[in-house]
Design a protein around this motif. Structure first.
Motif, mmCIF file in Angstrom:
data_model
loop_
_atom_site.group_PDB
_atom_site.id
_atom_site.type_symbol
_atom_site.label_atom_id
_atom_site.label_comp_id
_atom_site.label_asym_id
_atom_site.label_seq_id
_atom_site.Cartn_x
_atom_site.Cartn_y
_atom_site.Cartn_z
ATOM 1 N N PRO A 8 0.814 -1.214 0.000
ATOM 2 C CA PRO A 8 0.000 0.000 0.000
ATOM 3 C C PRO A 8 0.846 1.262 0.000
ATOM 4 O O PRO A 8 0.463 2.273 -0.576
ATOM 5 C CB PRO A 8 -0.826 -0.152 1.281
ATOM 6 C CG PRO A 8 -0.897 -1.629 1.520
ATOM 7 C CD PRO A 8 0.419 -2.165 1.038
ATOM 8 N N ASP A 9 2.004 1.212 0.662
ATOM 9 C CA ASP A 9 2.870 2.402 0.671
ATOM 10 C C ASP A 9 3.385 2.708 -0.721
ATOM 11 O O ASP A 9 3.431 3.867 -1.148
ATOM 12 C CB ASP A 9 4.044 2.173 1.628
ATOM 13 C CG ASP A 9 3.562 2.084 3.068
ATOM 14 O OD1 ASP A 9 2.477 2.642 3.355
ATOM 15 O OD2 ASP A 9 4.253 1.463 3.890
ATOM 16 N N SER A 10 3.784 1.662 -1.471
ATOM 17 C CA SER A 10 4.289 1.899 -2.820
ATOM 18 C C SER A 10 3.194 2.418 -3.726
ATOM 19 O O SER A 10 3.427 3.261 -4.593
ATOM 20 C CB SER A 10 4.884 0.605 -3.382
ATOM 21 O OG SER A 10 3.875 -0.386 -3.498
ATOM 22 N N LEU A 23 -8.099 8.006 -1.294
ATOM 23 C CA LEU A 23 -9.085 8.032 -0.227
ATOM 24 C C LEU A 23 -8.874 6.809 0.646
ATOM 25 O O LEU A 23 -8.853 5.682 0.155
ATOM 26 C CB LEU A 23 -10.511 8.035 -0.802
ATOM 27 C CG LEU A 23 -11.655 8.043 0.213
ATOM 28 C CD1 LEU A 23 -11.643 9.324 1.031
ATOM 29 C CD2 LEU A 23 -13.003 7.861 -0.479
ATOM 30 N N GLU A 24 -8.717 7.040 1.946
ATOM 31 C CA GLU A 24 -8.554 5.967 2.906
ATOM 32 C C GLU A 24 -9.878 5.719 3.633
ATOM 33 O O GLU A 24 -10.740 6.602 3.700
ATOM 34 C CB GLU A 24 -7.458 6.323 3.919
ATOM 35 C CG GLU A 24 -6.078 6.480 3.294
ATOM 36 C CD GLU A 24 -5.016 6.784 4.325
ATOM 37 O OE1 GLU A 24 -5.373 6.927 5.519
ATOM 38 O OE2 GLU A 24 -3.832 6.877 3.958
ATOM 39 N N PRO A 25 -10.068 4.508 4.173
ATOM 40 C CA PRO A 25 -11.326 4.229 4.883
ATOM 41 C C PRO A 25 -11.486 5.107 6.114
ATOM 42 O O PRO A 25 -10.521 5.363 6.841
ATOM 43 C CB PRO A 25 -11.207 2.745 5.243
ATOM 44 C CG PRO A 25 -9.741 2.456 5.205
ATOM 45 C CD PRO A 25 -9.162 3.338 4.154
ATOM 46 N N SER A 26 -12.703 5.570 6.315
ATOM 47 C CA SER A 26 -12.971 6.438 7.460
ATOM 48 C C SER A 26 -13.174 5.650 8.743
ATOM 49 O O SER A 26 -13.001 6.192 9.836
ATOM 50 C CB SER A 26 -14.212 7.296 7.180
ATOM 51 O OG SER A 26 -15.326 6.466 6.866
ATOM 52 N N PRO A 499 -6.559 0.785 1.152
ATOM 53 C CA PRO A 499 -6.821 0.174 2.467
ATOM 54 C C PRO A 499 -5.692 0.497 3.433
ATOM 55 O O PRO A 499 -4.614 0.960 3.023
ATOM 56 C CB PRO A 499 -6.891 -1.323 2.152
ATOM 57 C CG PRO A 499 -6.046 -1.486 0.927
ATOM 58 C CD PRO A 499 -6.210 -0.225 0.137
ATOM 59 N N PRO A 500 -5.876 0.296 4.728
ATOM 60 C CA PRO A 500 -4.791 0.559 5.701
ATOM 61 C C PRO A 500 -3.604 -0.356 5.452
ATOM 62 O O PRO A 500 -3.719 -1.415 4.843
ATOM 63 C CB PRO A 500 -5.462 0.291 7.053
ATOM 64 C CG PRO A 500 -6.636 -0.572 6.738
ATOM 65 C CD PRO A 500 -7.103 -0.172 5.376
ATOM 66 N N THR A 501 -2.485 0.076 5.921
ATOM 67 C CA THR A 501 -1.250 -0.691 5.680
ATOM 68 C C THR A 501 -1.274 -2.065 6.335
ATOM 69 O O THR A 501 -0.509 -2.948 5.941
ATOM 70 C CB THR A 501 -0.042 0.096 6.219
ATOM 71 O OG1 THR A 501 -0.257 0.387 7.617
ATOM 72 C CG2 THR A 501 0.114 1.405 5.464
ATOM 73 N N ALA A 526 -11.869 -6.677 4.309
ATOM 74 C CA ALA A 526 -10.412 -6.703 4.271
ATOM 75 C C ALA A 526 -9.932 -8.003 4.891
ATOM 76 O O ALA A 526 -10.446 -8.431 5.939
ATOM 77 C CB ALA A 526 -9.821 -5.511 5.018
ATOM 78 N N GLY A 527 -8.944 -8.609 4.241
ATOM 79 C CA GLY A 527 -8.470 -9.905 4.701
ATOM 80 C C GLY A 527 -7.502 -9.801 5.851
ATOM 81 O O GLY A 527 -7.374 -8.769 6.528
ATOM 82 N N ASP A 528 -6.805 -10.915 6.095
ATOM 83 C CA ASP A 528 -5.841 -10.974 7.190
ATOM 84 C C ASP A 528 -4.745 -9.949 6.984
ATOM 85 O O ASP A 528 -4.505 -9.450 5.875
ATOM 86 C CB ASP A 528 -5.228 -12.378 7.296
ATOM 87 C CG ASP A 528 -6.292 -13.415 7.610
ATOM 88 O OD1 ASP A 528 -7.349 -13.013 8.137
ATOM 89 O OD2 ASP A 528 -6.076 -14.597 7.312
ATOM 90 N N GLN A 529 -4.053 -9.643 8.051
ATOM 91 C CA GLN A 529 -3.004 -8.641 7.990
ATOM 92 C C GLN A 529 -1.888 -9.075 7.057
ATOM 93 O O GLN A 529 -1.596 -10.250 6.901
ATOM 94 C CB GLN A 529 -2.433 -8.387 9.388
ATOM 95 C CG GLN A 529 -3.422 -7.680 10.319
ATOM 96 C CD GLN A 529 -2.804 -7.393 11.669
ATOM 97 O OE1 GLN A 529 -1.816 -8.020 12.033
ATOM 98 N NE2 GLN A 529 -3.375 -6.462 12.397
ATOM 99 N N ASP A 530 -1.272 -8.105 6.416
ATOM 100 C CA ASP A 530 -0.173 -8.357 5.502
ATOM 101 C C ASP A 530 1.029 -8.864 6.286
ATOM 102 O O ASP A 530 1.515 -8.183 7.197
ATOM 103 C CB ASP A 530 0.173 -7.057 4.768
ATOM 104 C CG ASP A 530 1.186 -7.275 3.649
ATOM 105 O OD1 ASP A 530 1.660 -8.419 3.525
ATOM 106 O OD2 ASP A 530 1.486 -6.323 2.930
ATOM 107 N N PRO A 531 1.546 -10.045 5.973
ATOM 108 C CA PRO A 531 2.699 -10.569 6.734
ATOM 109 C C PRO A 531 3.914 -9.678 6.628
ATOM 110 O O PRO A 531 4.753 -9.663 7.526
ATOM 111 C CB PRO A 531 2.949 -11.944 6.100
ATOM 112 C CG PRO A 531 1.662 -12.304 5.435
ATOM 113 C CD PRO A 531 1.068 -11.012 4.981
#
Length: 625
Positions: A8-10, A23-26, A499-501, A526-531
């Motif tokens: 997401p940062d890239s 736009l990020e989720p509120s 989406p959030p990082t 949103a799925g599981d956290q990014d490893p």
């Protein structure tokens, strides 16, 4: 779970370089374990979720669970929600075992009203492939498969009786001060019609004496052509040692509920019915060329169909279609008997090519079909004729999906033109390309390619949904998890949805999402956290629901429009007699006389200019010779 290559940062950095707003989720909230589907009610008040232990209903504004129905080993994979009264909502679900159910949400309680396909014999187990409830909850349609056979069942739900029984259940619960479900015997569901692929003899259009062939009705002829095409494909596969059962998928059924629309057959009683009540269902089978319309009127009991058998030709004929036109000598040799007959369509729309996809406008006045070889045909139900047939230059792949766009902006030039019959479509190909089609009666058809076929598989589109409260904007989700809003008119990316990082979009190949029209928001799982994210916590593997509020972004505010009025809530035009239909048609012609005169004058000017140009070219060629 598909892991995209970029983080997401890239993507945020890339968006900043291209000056595309983001736009990020509120807000976000934790979802129940194994959430497979979600849906919003039309009024935007409630959100229904299907998960691995049943279903639940949430308040859409506070995201608090209002009620739940839990049962072990019942995993809901499809859910739909519609309002049937001020405080009552109807839910239609399908689980992973192919069982369809009808629920009601009323006063913070969920009640199981009916099970569509109860398994009585394990050897004849029926599986529900799709289940749809009409807006308002009056009808439901389920495509059922059993032992290789497939058919469509349409039901009428007793809403008035159910509402009374829900009030009785609420009173009993309050009287007994019980927190559990009240034992209530709910009113039964009535099947209106059962639709099967019609078994028409492939040689019905050519066999028999010439006199009978000339009286063969057009309906049987068109249906026989479909069967003949299927037989040809089967014969070809047999020659190479292949069978139809192993190389051809079973015929699937696509259906659409239709509202009253003009003096079509069987719709003369529509004026006495409540506004927005469906009167017919439109059906087509995979591999077919024909659209079939069936009226939603239950046949009287103990009145089977009347068939005629002709011993000389060894054929059965329906008295409505053939017997009234038979020659007297043929009539005298026919034997009349009573028998149960399959449901026959009341209206047939034939097409030159095989149907690949279809869509119905919000008012159901228009039915669009995407055909083989890149043809788009729009049928006008008012006139029972094609509104337009538009060729689309498709070189990469055939059509896969199409949808109507209701809020298409009107330019200054078009505002002075009578374009009441103009429609706009988005057509998606299997290869990923998207085309915008604008057509109508009295207007020049236009096709524009919005996106080309992606070069990388990760850029393939999995979702292209028109956003009803954002003018000319479409929500796009790619296989790599990238989400953005696209302007279908200017062919530009308006905003990236990031989406959030700590989370990624769950299953981007088949994302779980819903659009809340009243709150002007997108809700997506949103799925599981990014490893690869360093902020991952030890117990943070629970899926979350991300909410993007489009009304809070200054970039998107300029696109916000008032959502269109639901066809079920507005007065639906319907004519009882042909005279009323003609009067309305003449009124529309009178109102558009100035615009049509201008269009005719402009056409004559273009013809004169073209004639003068051709005449000049001819004189120039003659002088050279």
């Amino acid at each position: 779970m598909y892991t995209r290559k970029g983080t997401p940062d890239s993507e945020m950095e890339a968006a900043c370089k291209t000056e595309t707003p983001t736009l990020e989720p509120s807000s976000a909230t934790q979802l129940p374990e194994g959430t497979n589907c979600l849906a919003c009610s039309e009024d935007g008040r409630y959100l229904s979720l299907g998960h691995c232990q049943g279903l639940s209903v949430w308040c859409a504004s506070s995201l608090i669970c209002a009620a739940e129905w839990l049962q072990d080993r019942v995993e809901i994979t499809s859910i739909q929600m519609t309002r049937m009264a001020e405080t009552a909502y109807l839910l239609g679900t399908v689980d992973d075992m192919g069982v369809a159910r009808v629920f009601a949400y009323h006063c913070e309680d969920i009640h199981l009203l009916h099970v569509i396909n109860i398994m009585e014999n394990i050897n004849e187990r029926s599986i529900c492939l799709t289940f749809e409830v009409s807006e308002g909850g009056d009808y439901g349609a389920a495509s059922i498969s059993c032992n290789g056979a497939l058919w469509l069942e349409v039901y009428h739900f007793p809403l008035e009786a159910w509402l009374k029984e829900l009030e009785m259940a609420l009173a009993q619960k309050q009287h007994s001060n019980s927190s559990g479900d009240v034992d209530m015997k709910w009113s039964p569901v009535a099947m209106v019609i059962e639709i099967k692929p019609l078994q028409i003899s492939a040689g019905a259009a050519a066999d028999g004496p010439l006199e009978v062939v000339q009286t063969m009705d057009f309906l049987t002829h068109c249906l026989a052509l479909d069967v003949d095409t299927s037989c040809s494909r089967r014969a070809f596969n047999t020659d190479v040692g292949e069978t139809k059962e192993t190389n051809e998928s079973p015929r699937r059924c696509t259906h659409h509920f239709l509202l009253p629309c003009g003096p079509n057959p069987g719709e003369r009683k529509a004026k006495s019915q409540p506004a927005g009540l469906p009167v017919a269902v439109c059906v087509w089978w995979s591999g077919s060329h024909n659209l079939l319309q069936y009226l939603l009127q239950k046949a009287p009991k103990n009145k089977p169909g009347r068939l005629f058998i002709c011993p000389e030709m060894n054929q059965l004929y329906d008295h409505k279609h053939l017997f009234k036109n038979m020659l007297p000598v043929v009539k005298s040799s026919c034997l009349l008997f009573e028998a149960d007959v399959e449901a026959m369509p009341d209206v047939l729309w034939p097409n030159a090519k095989k149907i690949l996809c279809s869509a119905v406008s919000r008012c159901t006045h228009y039915i669009a079909v995407g055909l083989h070889d890149g043809l788009v045909c729009v049928w006008d139900r008012k006139s029972a004729s094609p509104l337009s047939v538009v060729p689309v230059s498709v070189t990469d792949s055939p059509f896969s999906k199409m949808q109507f766009v209701d809020d298409w902006p009107v330019s200054a030039d078009d505002s002075q033109t009578f374009t009441s019959a103009e429609v706009h479509l988005l057509v998606r190909c299997k290869g990923g390309a998207i085309h915008a089609v604008t057509t109508g009666r009295g207007t020049r058809s236009c096709t524009v390619q919005l996106t080309e076929r992606p070069k990388h598989s990760g850029d393939l589109l999995t979702v292209t949904a028109s956003v009803p409260f954002l003018q000319s904007l479409s929500l796009v989700v790619q296989r790599n998890g990238k989400m953005f809003l696209q302007d279908v008119v200017n062919k530009t990316t308006v905003c990236l949805l990031i989406p959030p990082t700590s989370h990624l979009v769950a299953a981007p190949c088949n994302p779980v999402y819903a659009l809340n029209t009243k709150l002007r928001a997108l809700l997506i799982k949103a799925g599981d956290q990014d490893p690869s994210c360093s902020s991952s916590s030890q117990g943070g593997s629970q899926s979350q629901l991300l909410i993007f509020h489009f009304g809070e972004s200054d970039i998107i505010k300029q696109y916000i429009v008032t959502p269109p009025v639901s066809p079920q809530q507005q007065e639906t035009w319907s004519c009882v007699t042909l005279e009323e239909s003609c009067d309305l048609y003449l009124q529309q012609r009178a109102l558009s006389v100035d615009e049509r005169n201008k269009a005719i004058a402009q056409t004559w000017r273009q013809l004169q200019e073209t004639a003068e140009t051709q005449q000049s070219c001819s004189q120039l060629e003659s002088s050279r010779k």
